[in-house]
Design an enzyme around this catalytic site. Structure first.
Site, short mmCIF file in Angstrom:
data_model
loop_
_atom_site.label_atom_id
_atom_site.label_comp_id
_atom_site.label_asym_id
_atom_site.label_seq_id
_atom_site.Cartn_x
_atom_site.Cartn_y
_atom_site.Cartn_z
N TYR A 120 39.75 21.42 27.12
CA TYR A 120 39.59 22.68 26.40
C TYR A 120 40.10 23.85 27.26
O TYR A 120 39.66 24.97 27.11
CB TYR A 120 38.13 22.91 26.05
N LYS A 164 36.37 8.90 33.15
CA LYS A 164 37.44 7.91 32.98
C LYS A 164 38.28 7.95 34.25
O LYS A 164 39.51 8.15 34.22
CB LYS A 164 38.25 8.26 31.71
N ASP A 195 34.49 4.71 27.81
CA ASP A 195 34.60 3.74 26.71
C ASP A 195 33.37 2.81 26.70
O ASP A 195 32.79 2.53 25.65
CB ASP A 195 35.93 2.95 26.78
N ASP A 219 31.83 16.19 23.65
CA ASP A 219 31.92 16.52 22.22
C ASP A 219 31.84 15.24 21.38
O ASP A 219 31.05 15.14 20.45
CB ASP A 219 33.25 17.25 21.96
N ASP A 223 28.49 13.58 18.90
CA ASP A 223 28.44 13.22 17.47
C ASP A 223 28.05 11.75 17.32
O ASP A 223 27.33 11.38 16.39
CB ASP A 223 29.80 13.47 16.78
#
Ligand code: NAD
Ligand code: IPM
Ligand code: MN
Length: 331
Positions: A120, A164, A195, A219, A223
Protein backbone atom coordinates in the site's frame (compact mmCIF):
# COMPACT_ATOMS: atom_id res chain seq x y z
CA UNK A 1 -8.63 11.02 27.73
CA UNK A 2 -11.18 12.27 30.24
CA UNK A 3 -14.21 10.21 29.17
CA UNK A 4 -16.35 12.98 30.64
CA UNK A 5 -18.26 13.75 27.45
CA UNK A 6 -16.03 16.59 26.30
CA UNK A 7 -14.52 14.66 23.39
CA UNK A 8 -15.15 15.56 19.80
CA UNK A 9 -15.73 12.55 17.57
CA UNK A 10 -15.77 12.82 13.77
CA UNK A 11 -18.55 10.65 12.34
CA UNK A 12 -18.04 9.46 8.76
CA UNK A 13 -21.04 7.31 7.71
CA UNK A 14 -19.65 6.86 4.15
CA UNK A 15 -21.29 4.89 1.33
CA UNK A 16 -23.55 1.85 0.87
CA UNK A 17 -24.33 0.17 4.20
CA UNK A 18 -21.93 2.55 6.02
CA UNK A 19 -24.67 5.02 7.08
CA UNK A 20 -26.98 2.13 8.08
CA UNK A 21 -24.50 0.51 10.46
CA UNK A 22 -23.19 3.83 11.83
CA UNK A 23 -26.75 4.79 12.78
CA UNK A 24 -26.94 1.55 14.79
CA UNK A 25 -23.57 2.17 16.44
CA UNK A 26 -24.63 5.68 17.49
CA UNK A 27 -27.91 4.38 18.96
CA UNK A 28 -25.97 1.81 20.98
CA UNK A 29 -23.43 4.37 22.22
CA UNK A 30 -26.32 6.56 23.32
CA UNK A 31 -27.98 3.67 25.18
CA UNK A 32 -24.65 2.91 26.91
CA UNK A 33 -24.55 6.50 28.15
CA UNK A 34 -21.48 7.49 26.11
CA UNK A 35 -21.64 11.20 25.46
CA UNK A 36 -19.41 13.21 23.16
CA UNK A 37 -19.72 15.94 20.57
CA UNK A 38 -20.44 14.57 17.10
CA UNK A 39 -18.97 16.18 13.99
CA UNK A 40 -20.61 14.64 10.90
CA UNK A 41 -18.57 14.59 7.69
CA UNK A 42 -19.65 13.49 4.24
CA UNK A 43 -16.66 11.69 2.75
CA UNK A 44 -16.54 9.01 0.06
CA UNK A 45 -17.73 7.96 -3.37
CA UNK A 46 -21.23 9.47 -3.21
CA UNK A 47 -19.69 12.84 -2.32
CA UNK A 48 -17.22 12.41 -5.23
CA UNK A 49 -20.05 11.61 -7.65
CA UNK A 50 -21.98 14.66 -6.46
CA UNK A 51 -19.15 17.19 -6.24
CA UNK A 52 -16.06 15.70 -7.88
CA UNK A 53 -14.28 15.70 -4.49
CA UNK A 54 -14.33 12.67 -2.15
CA UNK A 55 -12.73 14.48 0.80
CA UNK A 56 -11.66 18.12 1.03
CA UNK A 57 -8.50 19.46 2.69
CA UNK A 58 -10.80 21.06 5.26
CA UNK A 59 -12.34 17.64 6.07
CA UNK A 60 -8.86 16.23 6.58
CA UNK A 61 -8.07 19.08 8.95
CA UNK A 62 -11.31 18.44 10.88
CA UNK A 63 -10.42 14.73 11.16
CA UNK A 64 -7.06 15.70 12.61
CA UNK A 65 -8.63 18.10 15.11
CA UNK A 66 -11.18 15.63 16.47
CA UNK A 67 -10.23 13.25 19.30
CA UNK A 68 -11.01 10.26 17.10
CA UNK A 69 -13.10 9.06 14.16
CA UNK A 70 -16.03 6.64 13.88
CA UNK A 71 -16.14 5.41 10.30
CA UNK A 72 -18.77 3.35 8.44
CA UNK A 73 -17.46 2.17 5.08
CA UNK A 74 -16.73 3.77 1.77
CA UNK A 75 -16.79 2.46 -1.78
CA UNK A 76 -13.43 2.50 -3.55
CA UNK A 77 -13.85 1.85 -7.27
CA UNK A 78 -10.95 0.31 -9.24
CA UNK A 79 -10.68 3.54 -11.23
CA UNK A 80 -7.14 4.94 -11.71
CA UNK A 81 -8.58 8.47 -11.36
CA UNK A 82 -10.00 7.73 -7.91
CA UNK A 83 -7.63 7.63 -4.96
CA UNK A 84 -8.88 5.76 -1.88
CA UNK A 85 -9.67 8.34 0.78
CA UNK A 86 -9.48 5.75 3.53
CA UNK A 87 -5.87 5.02 2.61
CA UNK A 88 -5.17 8.74 2.52
CA UNK A 89 -6.64 9.18 6.01
CA UNK A 90 -4.62 6.23 7.37
CA UNK A 91 -1.45 7.69 5.88
CA UNK A 92 -2.02 11.39 6.76
CA UNK A 93 -3.00 10.58 10.36
CA UNK A 94 -0.23 7.95 10.56
CA UNK A 95 -2.66 5.28 11.76
CA UNK A 96 0.03 2.65 11.52
CA UNK A 97 -1.65 -0.17 13.47
CA UNK A 98 -4.83 -1.85 12.28
CA UNK A 99 -6.05 -3.98 15.18
CA UNK A 100 -8.68 -6.57 14.28
CA UNK A 101 -10.01 -8.78 17.09
CA UNK A 102 -11.91 -11.96 16.15
CA UNK A 103 -14.16 -13.45 18.77
CA UNK A 104 -16.83 -16.13 18.68
CA UNK A 105 -18.12 -18.74 21.12
CA UNK A 106 -14.84 -20.70 21.01
CA UNK A 107 -12.36 -18.45 19.21
CA UNK A 108 -10.44 -15.40 20.35
CA UNK A 109 -7.52 -14.08 18.33
CA UNK A 110 -6.26 -10.75 17.00
CA UNK A 111 -4.78 -9.77 13.65
CA UNK A 112 -2.41 -6.81 13.96
CA UNK A 113 -1.93 -5.42 10.47
CA UNK A 114 0.74 -2.90 9.50
CA UNK A 115 -1.35 -0.13 7.98
CA UNK A 116 0.89 2.37 6.19
CA UNK A 117 3.47 0.55 4.08
CA UNK A 118 3.95 -2.79 2.25
CA UNK A 119 2.07 -3.03 -1.04
CA UNK A 120 0.00 0.00 0.00
CA UNK A 121 3.02 2.28 -0.49
CA UNK A 122 1.22 4.18 -3.26
CA UNK A 123 4.43 3.94 -5.29
CA UNK A 124 2.97 2.67 -8.53
CA UNK A 125 3.17 2.93 -12.29
CA UNK A 126 0.31 2.02 -14.55
CA UNK A 127 1.48 1.09 -18.03
CA UNK A 128 -0.34 -0.37 -21.01
CA UNK A 129 1.91 -3.45 -21.08
CA UNK A 130 3.50 -3.45 -17.65
CA UNK A 131 2.44 -2.07 -14.29
CA UNK A 132 4.33 -1.95 -11.02
CA UNK A 133 3.58 -1.52 -7.33
CA UNK A 134 6.51 -1.09 -4.98
CA UNK A 135 6.35 -3.07 -1.73
CA UNK A 136 8.03 -1.01 0.96
CA UNK A 137 9.01 -2.46 4.34
CA UNK A 138 11.05 -0.36 6.75
CA UNK A 139 12.75 -1.33 10.01
CA UNK A 140 10.98 1.52 11.81
CA UNK A 141 7.57 0.51 10.40
CA UNK A 142 8.12 -3.15 11.28
CA UNK A 143 9.42 -2.43 14.76
CA UNK A 144 6.56 -0.14 15.69
CA UNK A 145 3.87 -2.62 14.56
CA UNK A 146 5.72 -5.40 16.39
CA UNK A 147 5.78 -3.24 19.56
CA UNK A 148 2.00 -2.73 19.24
CA UNK A 149 1.47 -6.48 18.75
CA UNK A 150 3.61 -7.20 21.83
CA UNK A 151 1.49 -4.73 23.86
CA UNK A 152 -1.59 -6.69 22.79
CA UNK A 153 0.08 -10.03 23.55
CA UNK A 154 0.50 -9.11 27.23
CA UNK A 155 -1.29 -11.77 29.29
CA UNK A 156 -1.97 -13.86 26.19
CA UNK A 157 -0.23 -16.95 24.75
CA UNK A 158 2.05 -15.89 21.91
CA UNK A 159 2.80 -13.82 18.86
CA UNK A 160 2.81 -15.31 15.35
CA UNK A 161 4.68 -13.29 12.71
CA UNK A 162 3.12 -13.98 9.29
CA UNK A 163 5.29 -13.33 6.24
CA UNK A 164 6.57 -14.64 2.92
CA UNK A 165 10.29 -14.31 3.58
CA UNK A 166 11.11 -17.41 1.52
CA UNK A 167 10.32 -15.32 -1.57
CA UNK A 168 10.23 -11.65 -0.58
CA UNK A 169 13.37 -9.89 0.63
CA UNK A 170 11.19 -7.16 2.10
CA UNK A 171 9.67 -9.75 4.42
CA UNK A 172 13.09 -10.84 5.68
CA UNK A 173 13.40 -7.38 7.17
CA UNK A 174 9.85 -7.58 8.57
CA UNK A 175 10.47 -10.98 10.17
CA UNK A 176 13.88 -10.07 11.57
CA UNK A 177 12.52 -6.80 13.05
CA UNK A 178 9.49 -8.50 14.64
CA UNK A 179 11.63 -11.29 16.13
CA UNK A 180 14.02 -8.74 17.63
CA UNK A 181 11.20 -6.77 19.25
CA UNK A 182 9.49 -9.91 20.60
CA UNK A 183 12.76 -11.10 22.07
CA UNK A 184 13.46 -7.71 23.69
CA UNK A 185 9.93 -7.72 25.13
CA UNK A 186 10.19 -11.40 26.18
CA UNK A 187 7.02 -12.27 24.27
CA UNK A 188 6.87 -15.91 23.07
CA UNK A 189 7.14 -15.67 19.30
CA UNK A 190 6.82 -18.03 16.33
CA UNK A 191 6.54 -17.32 12.63
CA UNK A 192 4.59 -18.79 9.74
CA UNK A 193 4.53 -18.38 5.97
CA UNK A 194 1.38 -16.59 4.86
CA UNK A 195 0.10 -19.41 2.64
CA UNK A 196 0.38 -21.90 5.52
CA UNK A 197 -1.25 -19.34 7.83
CA UNK A 198 -4.22 -19.01 5.45
CA UNK A 199 -4.61 -22.81 5.54
CA UNK A 200 -4.21 -23.13 9.31
CA UNK A 201 -6.70 -20.35 9.90
CA UNK A 202 -9.35 -22.56 8.31
CA UNK A 203 -8.36 -25.97 9.68
CA UNK A 204 -7.13 -25.02 13.16
CA UNK A 205 -7.96 -21.39 14.03
CA UNK A 206 -7.62 -22.08 17.78
CA UNK A 207 -3.84 -22.33 17.40
CA UNK A 208 -3.65 -18.57 16.74
CA UNK A 209 -3.50 -15.87 19.37
CA UNK A 210 -1.92 -12.55 18.29
CA UNK A 211 -0.90 -12.48 14.61
CA UNK A 212 1.22 -9.66 13.22
CA UNK A 213 1.68 -9.13 9.50
CA UNK A 214 2.20 -6.71 6.65
CA UNK A 215 -0.53 -4.60 5.07
CA UNK A 216 -2.00 -6.67 2.22
CA UNK A 217 -1.56 -10.04 3.96
CA UNK A 218 -3.41 -8.56 6.96
CA UNK A 219 -6.21 -7.31 4.74
CA UNK A 220 -6.75 -10.69 3.12
CA UNK A 221 -6.29 -12.80 6.27
CA UNK A 222 -8.74 -10.63 8.18
CA UNK A 223 -11.60 -11.23 5.73
CA UNK A 224 -10.72 -14.94 5.90
CA UNK A 225 -10.76 -14.78 9.71
CA UNK A 226 -14.17 -13.09 9.55
CA UNK A 227 -15.44 -16.02 7.48
CA UNK A 228 -14.04 -18.43 10.06
CA UNK A 229 -15.90 -16.76 12.93
CA UNK A 230 -19.13 -16.54 10.95
CA UNK A 231 -19.50 -13.24 9.07
CA UNK A 232 -17.71 -10.11 7.95
CA UNK A 233 -20.59 -8.25 9.56
CA UNK A 234 -19.44 -9.27 13.07
CA UNK A 235 -15.93 -7.84 12.95
CA UNK A 236 -14.53 -4.55 14.21
CA UNK A 237 -11.25 -2.72 13.94
CA UNK A 238 -9.21 0.09 15.41
CA UNK A 239 -6.74 2.01 13.24
CA UNK A 240 -4.40 3.69 15.66
CA UNK A 241 -1.30 5.82 15.63
CA UNK A 242 0.42 7.78 18.34
CA UNK A 243 -1.97 10.78 18.19
CA UNK A 244 -5.04 9.76 16.19
CA UNK A 245 -7.43 6.83 15.96
CA UNK A 246 -10.17 5.67 13.59
CA UNK A 247 -12.66 2.91 14.39
CA UNK A 248 -14.50 1.00 11.65
CA UNK A 249 -16.02 -2.38 10.90
CA UNK A 250 -13.70 -4.43 8.71
CA UNK A 251 -16.31 -4.89 5.99
CA UNK A 252 -16.85 -2.56 3.04
CA UNK A 253 -19.88 -0.69 1.71
CA UNK A 254 -21.59 -3.96 0.59
CA UNK A 255 -23.45 -2.51 -2.43
CA UNK A 256 -25.23 -5.86 -2.91
CA UNK A 257 -27.29 -5.35 0.28
CA UNK A 258 -27.18 -1.54 0.68
CA UNK A 259 -30.57 0.10 1.25
CA UNK A 260 -32.29 -3.19 2.15
CA UNK A 261 -32.10 -2.69 5.92
CA UNK A 262 -30.49 -6.10 6.48
CA UNK A 263 -26.82 -5.22 7.08
CA UNK A 264 -25.36 -6.77 10.21
CA UNK A 265 -24.63 -3.82 12.54
CA UNK A 266 -22.49 -5.80 15.01
CA UNK A 267 -19.11 -4.97 13.43
CA UNK A 268 -19.91 -1.26 13.61
CA UNK A 269 -21.27 -1.58 17.16
CA UNK A 270 -18.12 -3.42 18.28
CA UNK A 271 -16.01 -0.73 16.57
CA UNK A 272 -17.89 1.88 18.60
CA UNK A 273 -17.10 -0.15 21.75
CA UNK A 274 -13.41 -0.20 20.81
CA UNK A 275 -13.65 3.57 20.37
CA UNK A 276 -15.05 4.29 23.82
CA UNK A 277 -12.56 1.89 25.35
CA UNK A 278 -9.84 3.98 23.67
CA UNK A 279 -11.54 7.12 25.04
CA UNK A 280 -11.19 5.68 28.55
CA UNK A 281 -14.67 4.19 29.02
CA UNK A 282 -13.73 0.51 29.43
CA UNK A 283 -16.75 -0.39 31.55
CA UNK A 284 -19.21 0.94 28.95
CA UNK A 285 -17.31 -0.89 26.21
CA UNK A 286 -17.63 -4.16 28.16
CA UNK A 287 -21.35 -3.58 28.67
CA UNK A 288 -21.78 -3.09 24.91
CA UNK A 289 -19.94 -6.35 24.15
CA UNK A 290 -22.05 -8.19 26.73
CA UNK A 291 -25.23 -6.73 25.19
CA UNK A 292 -24.12 -7.82 21.70
CA UNK A 293 -23.48 -11.36 22.92
CA UNK A 294 -26.83 -11.40 24.72
CA UNK A 295 -28.66 -10.25 21.57
CA UNK A 296 -26.88 -12.77 19.29
CA UNK A 297 -27.47 -15.63 21.74
CA UNK A 298 -31.18 -14.82 21.78
CA UNK A 299 -31.41 -15.06 18.00
CA UNK A 300 -31.20 -11.36 17.05
CA UNK A 301 -29.34 -12.23 13.84
CA UNK A 302 -29.32 -10.73 10.37
CA UNK A 303 -29.41 -12.95 7.22
CA UNK A 304 -25.59 -13.18 6.92
CA UNK A 305 -25.75 -15.23 10.17
CA UNK A 306 -28.69 -17.30 8.96
CA UNK A 307 -31.24 -15.18 10.84
CA UNK A 308 -34.19 -13.18 9.61
CA UNK A 309 -33.80 -9.98 11.66
CA UNK A 310 -33.35 -6.58 10.16
CA UNK A 311 -30.54 -4.18 11.11
CA UNK A 312 -32.96 -2.15 13.24
CA UNK A 313 -34.17 -5.22 15.15
CA UNK A 314 -30.65 -6.33 16.08
CA UNK A 315 -29.84 -2.77 17.13
CA UNK A 316 -33.01 -2.59 19.20
CA UNK A 317 -32.14 -5.87 20.99
CA UNK A 318 -28.69 -4.52 21.93
CA UNK A 319 -30.17 -1.17 23.02
CA UNK A 320 -32.90 -2.86 25.12
CA UNK A 321 -30.32 -4.98 26.91
CA UNK A 322 -28.15 -1.96 27.67
CA UNK A 323 -31.12 0.03 28.95
CA UNK A 324 -32.22 -2.81 31.23
CA UNK A 325 -28.70 -3.47 32.53
CA UNK A 326 -28.37 0.25 33.19
CA UNK A 327 -31.68 0.30 35.11
CA UNK A 328 -30.57 -2.81 37.03
CA UNK A 329 -27.31 -1.07 37.96
CA UNK A 330 -29.19 1.97 39.25
CA UNK A 331 -31.67 -0.12 41.29
P1 NAD B 1 -17.70 -5.89 1.29
O1 NAD B 1 -16.98 -6.10 2.57
O2 NAD B 1 -18.44 -4.62 1.15
O3 NAD B 1 -18.74 -7.11 1.09
C1 NAD B 1 -18.33 -8.46 0.91
C2 NAD B 1 -19.55 -9.39 1.16
O4 NAD B 1 -19.85 -9.38 2.55
C3 NAD B 1 -20.80 -8.92 0.43
O5 NAD B 1 -21.52 -10.05 0.00
C4 NAD B 1 -21.58 -8.19 1.50
O6 NAD B 1 -22.98 -8.21 1.33
C5 NAD B 1 -21.18 -8.94 2.78
N1 NAD B 1 -21.19 -8.03 3.93
C6 NAD B 1 -20.27 -7.07 4.20
N2 NAD B 1 -20.61 -6.41 5.30
C7 NAD B 1 -21.76 -6.96 5.74
C8 NAD B 1 -22.62 -6.68 6.85
N3 NAD B 1 -22.36 -5.71 7.73
N4 NAD B 1 -23.73 -7.43 6.97
C9 NAD B 1 -24.02 -8.42 6.11
N5 NAD B 1 -23.25 -8.73 5.05
C10 NAD B 1 -22.14 -7.99 4.87
O7 NAD B 1 -16.65 -6.09 0.13
P2 NAD B 1 -16.80 -5.77 -1.44
O8 NAD B 1 -18.18 -6.07 -1.90
O9 NAD B 1 -15.66 -6.44 -2.06
O10 NAD B 1 -16.53 -4.21 -1.53
C11 NAD B 1 -17.54 -3.23 -1.69
C12 NAD B 1 -16.92 -1.85 -1.68
O11 NAD B 1 -16.45 -1.56 -0.36
C13 NAD B 1 -15.71 -1.69 -2.61
O12 NAD B 1 -15.81 -0.43 -3.23
C14 NAD B 1 -14.50 -1.74 -1.67
O13 NAD B 1 -13.42 -1.00 -2.16
C15 NAD B 1 -15.09 -1.10 -0.43
N6 NAD B 1 -14.45 -1.49 0.84
C16 NAD B 1 -14.36 -0.51 1.78
C17 NAD B 1 -13.89 -0.78 3.05
C18 NAD B 1 -13.84 0.31 4.06
O14 NAD B 1 -14.37 1.37 3.85
N7 NAD B 1 -13.22 0.07 5.20
C19 NAD B 1 -13.50 -2.10 3.36
C20 NAD B 1 -13.61 -3.10 2.37
C21 NAD B 1 -14.11 -2.78 1.12
C1 IPM C 1 -10.05 -2.70 4.61
C2 IPM C 1 -10.33 -2.38 3.17
C3 IPM C 1 -9.37 -1.33 2.63
C4 IPM C 1 -7.98 -1.92 2.66
C5 IPM C 1 -9.71 -0.80 1.24
C6 IPM C 1 -11.12 -0.32 1.13
C7 IPM C 1 -8.78 0.29 0.83
O1 IPM C 1 -10.33 -3.54 2.40
O2 IPM C 1 -10.03 -1.78 5.44
O3 IPM C 1 -9.88 -3.88 4.94
O4 IPM C 1 -7.57 -2.60 1.73
O5 IPM C 1 -7.30 -1.70 3.65
MN1 MN D 1 -10.28 -5.38 3.60
Amino acid sequence: MSGAGSEKVAIVPGDGIGPEVVESALAVLDAAGASFEKVFLEIGLSRWKRTGVAMSEEDLQTLKECDCILFGAISTPSDPNYKSVLLRIRRELDLYANIRPFRSRDLDFIIVRENTEGLYSGLEELGAEESRTLRVVTRRGSERIAEKACDLAAGRRRLTVIHKSNVLKSDRLFLESCRAVASKRAVPCEDMLVDAAAYNLVINPKRFDVMVTTNLFGDILSDEAAGVIGSLGLCASANVGTRHALFEPIHGSAPDIAGKGIANPVGAIRSAAMMIQWLGEAEKAQRIEAAVQWALARGARTPDLGGSCRTAEVTEAVVENLRSSHTANLA
